[in-house]
Design a protein around this motif. Structure first.
Motif, PDB file in Angstrom:
ATOM      1  N   LEU A  20      65.264  49.941  97.002  1.00  0.00           N
ATOM      2  CA  LEU A  20      66.139  51.025  97.456  1.00  0.00           C
ATOM      3  C   LEU A  20      66.809  50.706  98.775  1.00  0.00           C
ATOM      4  O   LEU A  20      67.914  51.187  99.059  1.00  0.00           O
ATOM      5  CB  LEU A  20      65.342  52.327  97.603  1.00  0.00           C
ATOM      6  N   ARG A  21      66.173  49.896  99.600  1.00  0.00           N
ATOM      7  CA  ARG A  21      66.697  49.600 100.931  1.00  0.00           C
ATOM      8  C   ARG A  21      67.557  48.340 100.949  1.00  0.00           C
ATOM      9  O   ARG A  21      68.099  47.982 101.998  1.00  0.00           O
ATOM     10  CB  ARG A  21      65.529  49.456 101.907  1.00  0.00           C
ATOM     11  N   SER A  22      67.692  47.663  99.805  1.00  0.00           N
ATOM     12  CA  SER A  22      68.488  46.444  99.741  1.00  0.00           C
ATOM     13  C   SER A  22      69.975  46.771  99.772  1.00  0.00           C
ATOM     14  O   SER A  22      70.402  47.840  99.333  1.00  0.00           O
ATOM     15  CB  SER A  22      68.155  45.650  98.480  1.00  0.00           C
ATOM     16  N   THR A  23      70.762  45.842 100.289  1.00  0.00           N
ATOM     17  CA  THR A  23      72.205  46.052 100.380  1.00  0.00           C
ATOM     18  C   THR A  23      72.858  46.259  99.017  1.00  0.00           C
ATOM     19  O   THR A  23      73.705  47.153  98.873  1.00  0.00           O
ATOM     20  CB  THR A  23      72.866  44.874 101.116  1.00  0.00           C
ATOM     21  N   PRO A  24      72.510  45.465  97.980  1.00  0.00           N
ATOM     22  CA  PRO A  24      73.136  45.716  96.668  1.00  0.00           C
ATOM     23  C   PRO A  24      72.886  47.129  96.155  1.00  0.00           C
ATOM     24  O   PRO A  24      73.795  47.755  95.594  1.00  0.00           O
ATOM     25  CB  PRO A  24      72.483  44.667  95.760  1.00  0.00           C
ATOM     26  N   PHE A  25      71.673  47.637  96.357  1.00  0.00           N
ATOM     27  CA  PHE A  25      71.406  48.994  95.882  1.00  0.00           C
ATOM     28  C   PHE A  25      72.161  50.010  96.730  1.00  0.00           C
ATOM     29  O   PHE A  25      72.705  50.990  96.193  1.00  0.00           O
ATOM     30  CB  PHE A  25      69.911  49.324  95.911  1.00  0.00           C
ATOM     31  N   GLN A  26      72.204  49.824  98.039  1.00  0.00           N
ATOM     32  CA  GLN A  26      72.932  50.765  98.890  1.00  0.00           C
ATOM     33  C   GLN A  26      74.405  50.834  98.489  1.00  0.00           C
ATOM     34  O   GLN A  26      75.004  51.915  98.485  1.00  0.00           O
ATOM     35  CB  GLN A  26      72.811  50.339 100.352  1.00  0.00           C
ATOM     36  N   ASP A  27      74.975  49.675  98.140  1.00  0.00           N
ATOM     37  CA  ASP A  27      76.370  49.662  97.695  1.00  0.00           C
ATOM     38  C   ASP A  27      76.538  50.474  96.420  1.00  0.00           C
ATOM     39  O   ASP A  27      77.501  51.247  96.279  1.00  0.00           O
ATOM     40  CB  ASP A  27      76.839  48.225  97.458  1.00  0.00           C
ATOM     41  N   GLU A  28      75.628  50.302  95.474  1.00  0.00           N
ATOM     42  CA  GLU A  28      75.699  51.050  94.223  1.00  0.00           C
ATOM     43  C   GLU A  28      75.468  52.539  94.456  1.00  0.00           C
ATOM     44  O   GLU A  28      76.151  53.385  93.888  1.00  0.00           O
ATOM     45  CB  GLU A  28      74.651  50.524  93.228  1.00  0.00           C
ATOM     46  N   PHE A  29      74.521  52.844  95.314  1.00  0.00           N
ATOM     47  CA  PHE A  29      74.188  54.238  95.589  1.00  0.00           C
ATOM     48  C   PHE A  29      75.391  54.971  96.166  1.00  0.00           C
ATOM     49  O   PHE A  29      75.700  56.105  95.789  1.00  0.00           O
ATOM     50  CB  PHE A  29      73.013  54.291  96.570  1.00  0.00           C
ATOM     51  N   PHE A  30      76.101  54.311  97.086  1.00  0.00           N
ATOM     52  CA  PHE A  30      77.292  54.937  97.653  1.00  0.00           C
ATOM     53  C   PHE A  30      78.389  55.065  96.599  1.00  0.00           C
ATOM     54  O   PHE A  30      79.083  56.084  96.531  1.00  0.00           O
ATOM     55  CB  PHE A  30      77.804  54.143  98.854  1.00  0.00           C
ATOM     56  N   ARG A  31      78.557  54.035  95.776  1.00  0.00           N
ATOM     57  CA  ARG A  31      79.628  54.051  94.790  1.00  0.00           C
ATOM     58  C   ARG A  31      79.444  55.171  93.767  1.00  0.00           C
ATOM     59  O   ARG A  31      80.415  55.725  93.245  1.00  0.00           O
ATOM     60  CB  ARG A  31      79.695  52.696  94.077  1.00  0.00           C
ATOM     61  N   TRP A  32      78.204  55.523  93.483  1.00  0.00           N
ATOM     62  CA  TRP A  32      77.931  56.592  92.526  1.00  0.00           C
ATOM     63  C   TRP A  32      78.006  57.975  93.166  1.00  0.00           C
ATOM     64  O   TRP A  32      77.838  58.983  92.510  1.00  0.00           O
ATOM     65  CB  TRP A  32      76.552  56.395  91.888  1.00  0.00           C
ATOM     66  N   GLY A  33      78.249  58.037  94.471  1.00  0.00           N
ATOM     67  CA  GLY A  33      78.295  59.318  95.164  1.00  0.00           C
ATOM     68  C   GLY A  33      79.589  60.070  94.917  1.00  0.00           C
ATOM     69  O   GLY A  33      80.570  59.544  94.375  1.00  0.00           O
ATOM     70  N   SER A  93      69.968  58.345  88.903  1.00  0.00           N
ATOM     71  CA  SER A  93      69.079  57.950  87.812  1.00  0.00           C
ATOM     72  C   SER A  93      69.755  57.013  86.819  1.00  0.00           C
ATOM     73  O   SER A  93      69.083  56.313  86.063  1.00  0.00           O
ATOM     74  CB  SER A  93      68.564  59.195  87.072  1.00  0.00           C
ATOM     75  N   ARG A  94      71.091  56.964  86.861  1.00  0.00           N
ATOM     76  CA  ARG A  94      71.822  56.095  85.933  1.00  0.00           C
ATOM     77  C   ARG A  94      72.019  54.688  86.482  1.00  0.00           C
ATOM     78  O   ARG A  94      72.450  53.790  85.744  1.00  0.00           O
ATOM     79  CB  ARG A  94      73.186  56.710  85.623  1.00  0.00           C
ATOM     80  N   ILE A  95      71.753  54.485  87.756  1.00  0.00           N
ATOM     81  CA  ILE A  95      71.934  53.157  88.343  1.00  0.00           C
ATOM     82  C   ILE A  95      70.914  52.193  87.742  1.00  0.00           C
ATOM     83  O   ILE A  95      69.717  52.461  87.734  1.00  0.00           O
ATOM     84  CB  ILE A  95      71.777  53.218  89.869  1.00  0.00           C
ATOM     85  N   ARG A  96      71.403  51.067  87.265  1.00  0.00           N
ATOM     86  CA  ARG A  96      70.538  50.062  86.658  1.00  0.00           C
ATOM     87  C   ARG A  96      70.045  49.082  87.719  1.00  0.00           C
ATOM     88  O   ARG A  96      70.827  48.599  88.545  1.00  0.00           O
ATOM     89  CB  ARG A  96      71.299  49.319  85.554  1.00  0.00           C
ATOM     90  N   VAL A  97      68.752  48.789  87.659  1.00  0.00           N
ATOM     91  CA  VAL A  97      68.137  47.880  88.630  1.00  0.00           C
ATOM     92  C   VAL A  97      67.277  46.861  87.897  1.00  0.00           C
ATOM     93  O   VAL A  97      66.789  47.115  86.796  1.00  0.00           O
ATOM     94  CB  VAL A  97      67.274  48.660  89.650  1.00  0.00           C
ATOM     95  N   PRO A  98      67.096  45.679  88.499  1.00  0.00           N
ATOM     96  CA  PRO A  98      66.266  44.645  87.868  1.00  0.00           C
ATOM     97  C   PRO A  98      64.795  45.035  87.886  1.00  0.00           C
ATOM     98  O   PRO A  98      64.301  45.573  88.882  1.00  0.00           O
ATOM     99  CB  PRO A  98      66.535  43.408  88.721  1.00  0.00           C
ATOM    100  N   LEU A  99      64.108  44.740  86.803  1.00  0.00           N
ATOM    101  CA  LEU A  99      62.697  45.114  86.674  1.00  0.00           C
ATOM    102  C   LEU A  99      61.876  43.879  86.290  1.00  0.00           C
ATOM    103  O   LEU A  99      61.582  43.648  85.109  1.00  0.00           O
ATOM    104  CB  LEU A  99      62.539  46.211  85.622  1.00  0.00           C
ATOM    105  N   PRO A 100      61.486  43.076  87.288  1.00  0.00           N
ATOM    106  CA  PRO A 100      60.638  41.911  87.007  1.00  0.00           C
ATOM    107  C   PRO A 100      59.251  42.360  86.541  1.00  0.00           C
ATOM    108  O   PRO A 100      58.883  43.536  86.687  1.00  0.00           O
ATOM    109  CB  PRO A 100      60.554  41.200  88.362  1.00  0.00           C
ATOM    110  N   PRO A 101      58.451  41.425  86.007  1.00  0.00           N
ATOM    111  CA  PRO A 101      57.054  41.745  85.711  1.00  0.00           C
ATOM    112  C   PRO A 101      56.352  42.250  86.971  1.00  0.00           C
ATOM    113  O   PRO A 101      56.719  41.883  88.090  1.00  0.00           O
ATOM    114  CB  PRO A 101      56.475  40.402  85.245  1.00  0.00           C
ATOM    115  N   LYS A 102      55.339  43.069  86.795  1.00  0.00           N
ATOM    116  CA  LYS A 102      54.690  43.691  87.951  1.00  0.00           C
ATOM    117  C   LYS A 102      54.120  42.660  88.919  1.00  0.00           C
ATOM    118  O   LYS A 102      54.110  42.869  90.131  1.00  0.00           O
ATOM    119  CB  LYS A 102      53.605  44.654  87.478  1.00  0.00           C
ATOM    120  N   GLY A 103      53.660  41.516  88.404  1.00  0.00           N
ATOM    121  CA  GLY A 103      53.145  40.476  89.284  1.00  0.00           C
ATOM    122  C   GLY A 103      54.222  39.938  90.208  1.00  0.00           C
ATOM    123  O   GLY A 103      53.984  39.722  91.406  1.00  0.00           O
ATOM    124  N   VAL A 104      55.425  39.751  89.674  1.00  0.00           N
ATOM    125  CA  VAL A 104      56.542  39.285  90.488  1.00  0.00           C
ATOM    126  C   VAL A 104      56.958  40.373  91.476  1.00  0.00           C
ATOM    127  O   VAL A 104      57.283  40.085  92.638  1.00  0.00           O
ATOM    128  CB  VAL A 104      57.731  38.889  89.591  1.00  0.00           C
TER     129      VAL A 104
END
Length: 394
Positions: free
Chosen positions: A115-128, A144-155
């Protein structure tokens, strides 16, 4: 289909599955009272106990419950990076979105950095959405519609542990910056100990209400920060966006004092260094007579003067209890306050002394801010590199 659904963010090149946020968290929307759950702040430092001087809502019962392990983000999407993982139970303003990670899918610590990463912040603002300055927001439904990468839990755990180390370094820089700001404030406080006679501001400055119109649209946008005073909007870390219609913005000239009327009681004011435009809600004051802009700034940003301003904040609630809503100071009340003023033959000497001391501290703060910005940038870049397959976690 909206434009957002066809846009590809930087995350879309991830080598891991992409998931809408709404599928990996559950919104928590329970209303509670601050008397039962202590107030929490959500900002650049993540989720922390309520910071001093923060204006809260009028009703103590009109708050959202936060449980330890929840993710919280400010729905005001112009407040970039105001998000994080809660480590204690508490309550936040209803303007925040509170989410509980689904434990089988999302590691909370990974969600914190995501949530605090720059790519997410850019998306979060764009969806505002929003129509005016300071009112741009992204509600939970849209987020809730913003798509984010979901690595395995270990990663996810490995990545979070790596980024936690960077966060620890950033926290140490913030602590040092806080110490320097306290020292700078103590320097400004000396203006009240020099024995100069008090003079009402109404005899030393006047309010200017010059609107941009069509003739001044090319002037740069300025913002007013509690810590930094007046600065170029592009240099502000808040990511605050301007309204669509700049013609009603106020023109502030170099040497003017600009007051953020909603943050005056926290020190939100300062001297203009370059001609520009400021929010229509700000007050632009022009020093006259023997008053110099530098002396006005030092006195008006001193703790004693800020405390005096706080007594005149008007709104719903009270500044002394920290629960004022829509707090603003009236310019007439502000100008009725007094400041110590040196004789003309001493003004240059004492100002030059304060300039030297403040300049040294500001130089150190600038270096710390640059290093902090670099660490934040590299943290976001590392997260993006991992989820897009350009790097592996060592």
């Amino acid at each position: 289909m909206t434009a957002q659904t066809v846009h590809e963010s930087l995350f879309e090149s991830a080598v891991f599955p992409m998931a809408p946020i709404g599928s990996i968290v559950v919104e928590r929307n329970e209303k509670v009272s601050e008397t039962d759950f202590p107030a929490l702040s959500v900002g650049k430092l993540g989720v922390t106990p309520q910071l001093a001087g923060v204006a809260k809502s009028q009703s103590e019962g009109d708050r959202k419950l936060v449980r330890a392990g929840d993710l919280v983000i400010n729905s005001r999407s112009d407040r970039r990076g105001a998000s994080g993982l809660a480590h204690q139970d508490g309550s936040v303003s209803v303007v925040y979105s509170v989410m509980t990670p689904k434990p089988d899918l999302l590691v909370a610590e990974y969600g914190h950095h995501l949530l605090r990463s720059t790519p997410f912040q850019d998306e979060f603002f764009r969806w505002g959405t929003g129509i005016v300055d300071d009112l741009w927001s992204t509600n939970f439904t849209r987020m809730s519609r913003i798509r984010v990468p979901l690595p395995p839990k270990g990663v996810q755990r490995q990545l979070a542990a790596r980024l936690d180390k960077t966060d620890a370094m950033i926290a140490r820089l913030d602590d040092l910056a806080g110490i320097l700001r306290v020292r700078r404030t103590a320097t400004w406080s000396t203006v009240h100990e020099m024995g100069f006679q008090p003079v009402k501001l109404q005899w030393l400055m006047r309010e200017i209400d010059h609107r941009a119109g069509d003739q001044n649209m090319d002037l740069p946008l300025l913002s007013v920060s509690i810590h930094h005073g007046v600065q170029l909007r592009g240099d502000s870390p808040s990511g605050q966006q301007a309204g669509a219609d700049l013609s009603k913005y106020k023109v502030a000239l170099a040497g003017d004092i600009v007051v953020n009327r909603m943050r005056a009681f926290q020190g939100g004011l300062g001297q203009v260094r370059v001609d520009g435009l400021v929010s229509p809600d700000y007050a632009v004051l022009r020093p006259e007579a023997v008053l110099t802009p530098s002396w006005a700034e030092y006195v008006m940003r001193s703790p004693k003067f800020i405390e005096e301003m706080a007594q005149w904040v008007r709104g719903i609630g009270g500044a002394d209890q920290g629960n004022v809503r829509t707090p603003r100071i009236n310019v007439r009340d502000l100008l009725a306050l007094s400041i110590p003023l040196p004789p003309a033959d001493e003004l240059h000497r004492v100002t030059a002394h304060l300039d030297e001391l403040t300049g040294r501290i500001d130089d150190m703060l600038t270096k710390l801010a640059s290093l902090r910005e670099l660490l934040v940038e590299r943290s976001s870049a590392f997260l993006l590199d991992v989820v897009t397959g350009r790097k592996e976690i060592a």
